[in-house]
Enzyme design. Structure first.
Site, short mmCIF file in Angstrom:
data_model
loop_
_atom_site.label_atom_id
_atom_site.label_comp_id
_atom_site.label_asym_id
_atom_site.label_seq_id
_atom_site.Cartn_x
_atom_site.Cartn_y
_atom_site.Cartn_z
N LYS A 12 0.48 -6.53 -1.65
CA LYS A 12 -0.60 -7.41 -2.07
C LYS A 12 -0.27 -8.15 -3.36
O LYS A 12 0.54 -7.69 -4.18
CB LYS A 12 -1.90 -6.61 -2.19
CG LYS A 12 -2.39 -6.18 -0.81
CD LYS A 12 -3.74 -5.49 -0.83
CE LYS A 12 -4.20 -5.20 0.60
NZ LYS A 12 -5.49 -4.46 0.64
N ARG A 18 -1.77 3.26 3.03
CA ARG A 18 -1.59 2.34 4.17
C ARG A 18 -0.52 1.32 3.76
O ARG A 18 -0.70 0.59 2.79
CB ARG A 18 -2.92 1.65 4.48
CG ARG A 18 -2.87 0.68 5.65
CD ARG A 18 -4.26 0.10 5.91
NE ARG A 18 -4.27 -0.80 7.03
CZ ARG A 18 -4.01 -2.11 6.97
NH1 ARG A 18 -3.73 -2.67 5.79
NH2 ARG A 18 -4.04 -2.87 8.05
#
Length: 324
Positions: free
Chosen positions: A252, A288
């Protein structure tokens, strides 16, 4: 007394709930006394890192054989859960209709269920839509991963009826607009409170407490500083919600910002692995990730160091006590 009131009473009394040792799902339970790895399986054309990789050339249809091959590789690299998604929820993403999601994810879930090498590996469906979750559970999925925090009023009922493990994510608004006008006064307190209320809704719908995990929504309507704070706050979130915590920081954009300079997504591997290790050391039960092999190895090393250090410290303290 409500679930939230129970938590507040325990907190006021100085009690700290023990971390969950198992997270129950529709096909069994995962031991989460050590961190587990959830592999991202995006059956989408527009996900920010790997969009289109699992679609047949020049179509919007999944390539089941490619997806199965990828998931076998993930399993060999150390994945404990396979998270299949048919809608990108990156900032600014266009919503996808449930029938499109179903066309993408159901063939893949069925293909994974039929693969002998993947027998016993829990499959998660990453969706905000109860109809998609219900069909995926009927096809063999074990976990529902809902980034929206139960925005679909039927989602909790589907989870309860199917016996799914349920990940309740934190998201204010919609992916298309979530990065506009970000407002938090106390990000940990507010995220924990909002997750706690969603957990209460799930419990009232009949979802068993040992089937619920929470996800603070890294990068979902948060600044880089908010995301960094949440990555390392799983112990707090677990204490406030009573649930195991899943952290999804992989690749991210905030990783480049907090790392000193913006980096394109292909240069965020090191930051992703560091974030996963920091999350696990901070109490996360599940991380994750896109980069399964690197993350799984880093977690094994970090956990071995942590365990050996704890034993050595206990021995040293015992020697010190003996001197007195």
């Amino acid at each position: 007394m409500s679930f939230a009131a129970d938590r507040a009473s325990a907190r006021d009394a100085g009690a700290r709930p023990e971390p969950a040792l198992a997270w129950v799902h529709a096909r069994g339970a995962l031991d989460v006394s050590a961190p587990r790895v959830m592999a991202i399986v995006n059956v989408t054309p527009d996900s920010f890192f790997d969009g289109g990789n699992l679609l047949a050339p020049e179509t919007d249809d999944p390539s089941v054989s490619v997806a199965a091959r990828l998931c076998r590789s993930y399993r060999q690299q150390g994945a404990d859960i396979l998270d299949v998604g048919g809608e990108s929820t990156r900032p600014g993403a266009t919503p996808v209709a449930p029938d499109v999601e179903l066309r993408r994810v159901l063939p893949v879930i069925r293909g994974l269920m039929a693969d002998a090498e993947l027998a016993g590996v829990p499959i998660s469906v990453d969706t905000r839509h109860a109809s998609v979750a219900a069909a995926a559970m009927a096809a063999g999925a074990a976990i529902i991963n809902d980034v929206s925090g139960l925005a679909d009023p039927e989602m909790a009922r589907v989870a309860a009826d199917s016996g799914a493990g349920l990940v309740i994510g934190h998201l204010r608004g919609e992916p298309a607009t979530m990065m506009r006008e970000i407002r938090f006064e106390r990000v940990l307190v507010e995220v924990a409170a909002e997750l706690g209320r969603a957990v209460e809704r799930a419990l009232r719908a009949g979802v068993a407490a040992d089937r619920i995990a929470v996800d603070p929504g890294i990068g979902f309507g948060k600044t880089a500083e908010h995301s960094a704070a949440l990555v390392g706050a799983s112990d707090y979130l677990m204490r406030e919600t009573g649930c195991p915590v899943l952290i999804g920081a992989s690749r991210k954009a905030f990783l480049g910002v907090v790392g000193g300079r913006p980096r394109p997504v292909e240069e965020r591997l090191i930051g992703s692995v560091v974030a996963a290790v920091m999350a696990a050391l901070g109490g996360a039960a599940v991380v994750r990730v896109h980069d399964v092999a690197a993350t799984a190895e880093a977690l094994r090393v970090a956990w071995a160091i942590r365990t050996a250090s704890a034993v050595a410290r206990d021995e040293a303290e015992e020697v010190e006590r003996g001197r007195w």
